[in-house]
Design a protein around this motif. Structure first.
Motif, PDB file in Angstrom:
ATOM      1  N   TYR A  26     -18.435  -2.338 -15.569  1.00  0.00           N
ATOM      2  CA  TYR A  26     -17.223  -1.653 -15.996  1.00  0.00           C
ATOM      3  C   TYR A  26     -16.311  -2.640 -16.718  1.00  0.00           C
ATOM      4  O   TYR A  26     -16.121  -3.763 -16.255  1.00  0.00           O
ATOM      5  N   VAL A  27     -15.747  -2.199 -17.826  1.00  0.00           N
ATOM      6  CA  VAL A  27     -14.772  -3.001 -18.553  1.00  0.00           C
ATOM      7  C   VAL A  27     -13.383  -2.497 -18.169  1.00  0.00           C
ATOM      8  O   VAL A  27     -13.074  -1.311 -18.332  1.00  0.00           O
ATOM      9  N   SER A  28     -12.562  -3.412 -17.659  1.00  0.00           N
ATOM     10  CA  SER A  28     -11.250  -3.030 -17.143  1.00  0.00           C
ATOM     11  C   SER A  28     -10.204  -4.034 -17.598  1.00  0.00           C
ATOM     12  O   SER A  28     -10.526  -5.149 -18.015  1.00  0.00           O
ATOM     13  N   ALA A  29      -8.942  -3.654 -17.519  1.00  0.00           N
ATOM     14  CA  ALA A  29      -7.844  -4.570 -17.870  1.00  0.00           C
ATOM     15  C   ALA A  29      -6.562  -4.080 -17.218  1.00  0.00           C
ATOM     16  O   ALA A  29      -6.397  -2.879 -16.939  1.00  0.00           O
ATOM     17  N   VAL A  30      -5.658  -5.018 -16.963  1.00  0.00           N
ATOM     18  CA  VAL A  30      -4.330  -4.701 -16.439  1.00  0.00           C
ATOM     19  C   VAL A  30      -3.312  -5.082 -17.507  1.00  0.00           C
ATOM     20  O   VAL A  30      -3.054  -6.260 -17.742  1.00  0.00           O
ATOM     21  N   ARG A  31      -2.748  -4.092 -18.156  1.00  0.00           N
ATOM     22  CA  ARG A  31      -1.826  -4.316 -19.275  1.00  0.00           C
ATOM     23  C   ARG A  31      -0.386  -4.089 -18.818  1.00  0.00           C
ATOM     24  O   ARG A  31      -0.102  -3.147 -18.082  1.00  0.00           O
ATOM     25  N   ARG A  32       0.511  -4.964 -19.260  1.00  0.00           N
ATOM     26  CA  ARG A  32       1.932  -4.793 -18.956  1.00  0.00           C
ATOM     27  C   ARG A  32       2.503  -3.681 -19.842  1.00  0.00           C
ATOM     28  O   ARG A  32       2.259  -3.631 -21.049  1.00  0.00           O
ATOM     29  N   LEU A  33       3.315  -2.833 -19.250  1.00  0.00           N
ATOM     30  CA  LEU A  33       3.846  -1.678 -19.967  1.00  0.00           C
ATOM     31  C   LEU A  33       5.307  -1.887 -20.347  1.00  0.00           C
ATOM     32  O   LEU A  33       6.218  -1.283 -19.781  1.00  0.00           O
ATOM     33  N   GLY A  34       5.557  -2.799 -21.261  1.00  0.00           N
ATOM     34  CA  GLY A  34       6.885  -2.929 -21.852  1.00  0.00           C
ATOM     35  C   GLY A  34       7.899  -3.730 -21.063  1.00  0.00           C
ATOM     36  O   GLY A  34       8.855  -4.233 -21.638  1.00  0.00           O
ATOM     37  N   ARG A  35       7.723  -3.876 -19.768  1.00  0.00           N
ATOM     38  CA  ARG A  35       8.682  -4.637 -18.957  1.00  0.00           C
ATOM     39  C   ARG A  35       7.942  -5.318 -17.818  1.00  0.00           C
ATOM     40  O   ARG A  35       6.831  -4.903 -17.458  1.00  0.00           O
ATOM     41  N   PRO A  36       8.522  -6.346 -17.223  1.00  0.00           N
ATOM     42  CA  PRO A  36       7.863  -7.031 -16.114  1.00  0.00           C
ATOM     43  C   PRO A  36       7.639  -6.111 -14.915  1.00  0.00           C
ATOM     44  O   PRO A  36       8.427  -5.189 -14.667  1.00  0.00           O
ATOM     45  N   MET A  37       6.562  -6.360 -14.195  1.00  0.00           N
ATOM     46  CA  MET A  37       6.216  -5.629 -12.977  1.00  0.00           C
ATOM     47  C   MET A  37       5.951  -4.159 -13.226  1.00  0.00           C
ATOM     48  O   MET A  37       6.130  -3.318 -12.340  1.00  0.00           O
ATOM     49  N   ALA A  38       5.503  -3.818 -14.431  1.00  0.00           N
ATOM     50  CA  ALA A  38       5.055  -2.459 -14.735  1.00  0.00           C
ATOM     51  C   ALA A  38       3.697  -2.582 -15.414  1.00  0.00           C
ATOM     52  O   ALA A  38       3.594  -3.149 -16.506  1.00  0.00           O
ATOM     53  N   PHE A  39       2.654  -2.044 -14.772  1.00  0.00           N
ATOM     54  CA  PHE A  39       1.290  -2.290 -15.232  1.00  0.00           C
ATOM     55  C   PHE A  39       0.502  -0.988 -15.357  1.00  0.00           C
ATOM     56  O   PHE A  39       0.779   0.002 -14.667  1.00  0.00           O
ATOM     57  N   GLU A  40      -0.484  -1.046 -16.223  1.00  0.00           N
ATOM     58  CA  GLU A  40      -1.512  -0.006 -16.283  1.00  0.00           C
ATOM     59  C   GLU A  40      -2.845  -0.663 -15.965  1.00  0.00           C
ATOM     60  O   GLU A  40      -3.295  -1.562 -16.680  1.00  0.00           O
TER      61      GLU A  40
ATOM     62  N   ASP B 260       0.806  -1.218   0.000  1.00  0.00           N
ATOM     63  CA  ASP B 260       0.000   0.000   0.000  1.00  0.00           C
ATOM     64  C   ASP B 260       0.839   1.269   0.000  1.00  0.00           C
ATOM     65  O   ASP B 260       0.342   2.351  -0.305  1.00  0.00           O
ATOM     66  N   SER B 261       2.129   1.165   0.321  1.00  0.00           N
ATOM     67  CA  SER B 261       2.990   2.345   0.368  1.00  0.00           C
ATOM     68  C   SER B 261       3.790   2.566  -0.916  1.00  0.00           C
ATOM     69  O   SER B 261       4.341   3.655  -1.112  1.00  0.00           O
ATOM     70  N   ASN B 262       3.873   1.566  -1.795  1.00  0.00           N
ATOM     71  CA  ASN B 262       4.731   1.720  -2.980  1.00  0.00           C
ATOM     72  C   ASN B 262       4.066   1.295  -4.274  1.00  0.00           C
ATOM     73  O   ASN B 262       4.745   1.144  -5.295  1.00  0.00           O
ATOM     74  N   TRP B 263       2.743   1.073  -4.284  1.00  0.00           N
ATOM     75  CA  TRP B 263       2.096   0.529  -5.480  1.00  0.00           C
ATOM     76  C   TRP B 263       2.272   1.432  -6.698  1.00  0.00           C
ATOM     77  O   TRP B 263       2.264   0.964  -7.836  1.00  0.00           O
ATOM     78  N   ARG B 264       2.460   2.737  -6.457  1.00  0.00           N
ATOM     79  CA  ARG B 264       2.648   3.661  -7.587  1.00  0.00           C
ATOM     80  C   ARG B 264       3.944   3.391  -8.350  1.00  0.00           C
ATOM     81  O   ARG B 264       4.088   3.820  -9.502  1.00  0.00           O
TER      82      ARG B 264
END
Length: 324
Positions: A249-263, A113-117
């Motif tokens: 709601y339509v939602s998705a978690v997409r990887r942003l070019g490298r592991p452990m980076a998500f939108e 909860d302190s570093n999810w960003r």
């Protein structure tokens, strides 16, 4: 005294022996999986990513697992794609699947909860957050795209517990292990078989239900179009939405070019209380969120599970003529 499949009577002692043998096998498999997970967790992310690329080459180019299903799905979904491009997409999909496992193993140790960003970027979240805080039930649909397992985990980190329908694994030890991960931040699992009363209770209590909506529903499902082909979808999502006047709601978690980076992005909303063409009926709503899933998947097709038989059509000819 019970009987086996041939009708012969099976002594109780023999049945108990089979039970204990099955439990021993299940526990052995569980120990192997836990050992592999420990090894993955001990790896640096970059090492795990390199291993994922190697395994993707092995599964795609050497073992050629699910090659026929992959070729059929991709040729229909992207008819203009060259064979060479399809091969590259197949290999990228396998790499994505292995990265998904890597990320799930590392997520509980890295995202808090302190570093999810540091790991997750939100998109279109304002409307969804207002709804999650409102005194109404909420339904979130996604597909086998990106890292959907991380999605439920992150919503829990943000303080929004969810309930998810999932099939109970045959191995009870693995089932408990997977559900422990999902429930670590408040993602509660409802069994796919026999869980309707629990779903009704969540909706009546104005809770949040999440669904993997791109699953085959059999010949009696709601038949819609998905990537240009008939696909059977479950009616329950639309029916629950109408019954409880719950927005979808339509939602998705997409990887942003490298592991452990998500939108984590919220793309669209259909609300029966607000009206609109997409909520005129079960078929319209089901087609609506499948159209959105198709758009989302098309952003990066390599992050979709093309290995599953989503487009099975086992209807009899009279049913096909009626649908046409």
């Amino acid at each position: 005294m019970r009987t086996d499949r041939s009708g012969s009577k099976v002594p109780r002692s023999q049945r108990q022996g089979w039970f204990h043998m099955r439990r021993a096998i299940d526990y052995s498999v569980y120990l192997v999986v836990r050992l592999l997970i420990c090894l993955v967790q001990a790896m640096p992310i970059n090492t795990g990513a390199a291993l994922a690329r190697g395994l993707a080459w092995l599964f795609c180019d050497v073992l050629r697992l699910r090659r026929r299903v992959l070729e059929e799905n991709l040729s229909h979904a992207f008819p203009g794609m060259t064979e060479a491009d399809r091969r590259r997409l197949e290999r990228a999909m396998w790499e994505h699947l292995f990265l998904l496992v890597l990320e799930v193993a590392h997520t509980p140790r890295k995202i808090h909860d302190s570093n999810w960003r540091d790991y997750v970027v939100l998109g279109g979240e304002r409307e969804l957050m207002r709804q999650l805080l409102a005194d109404r039930p909420t339904m979130i649909v996604t597909g086998h795209y990106g890292n959907f397992e991380v999605g439920g985990y992150v919503l829990g980190v943000l303080g929004f517990p969810t309930h998810t329908v999932a099939r109970t694994l045959d191995n009870p030890f693995l089932d408990r292990f997977v559900n422990d991960f999902r429930g670590r931040t408040g993602q509660h699992i409802i069994p796919k078989n026999g869980g309707y009363e629990q779903i009704e209770a969540v909706m009546s209590a104005h809770g949040t239900m999440t669904f993997l909506a791109d699953q085959y529903a059999g010949p009696k499902g709601c038949w819609i179009r998905f990537f240009g082909r008939p696909a059977s979808a479950h009616k329950a999502i639309a029916l629950l939405s109408f019954e409880h006047q719950a927005p979808v709601y339509v939602s998705a978690v997409r990887r942003l070019g490298r592991p452990m980076a998500f939108e984590l992005r919220q793309y669209a909303c259909a609300d029966p209380a607000a009206g609109g063409d997409e909520v005129r009926g079960v078929r319209e709503l089901t087609q609506w969120f499948h159209d959105w899933l198709e758009r989302i998947i098309s952003q990066d097709p390599s992050q979709y599970w093309w290995i599953h038989r989503r487009w099975k059509d086992t209807r009899e000819k009279p049913a096909l003529r009626k649908a046409a």
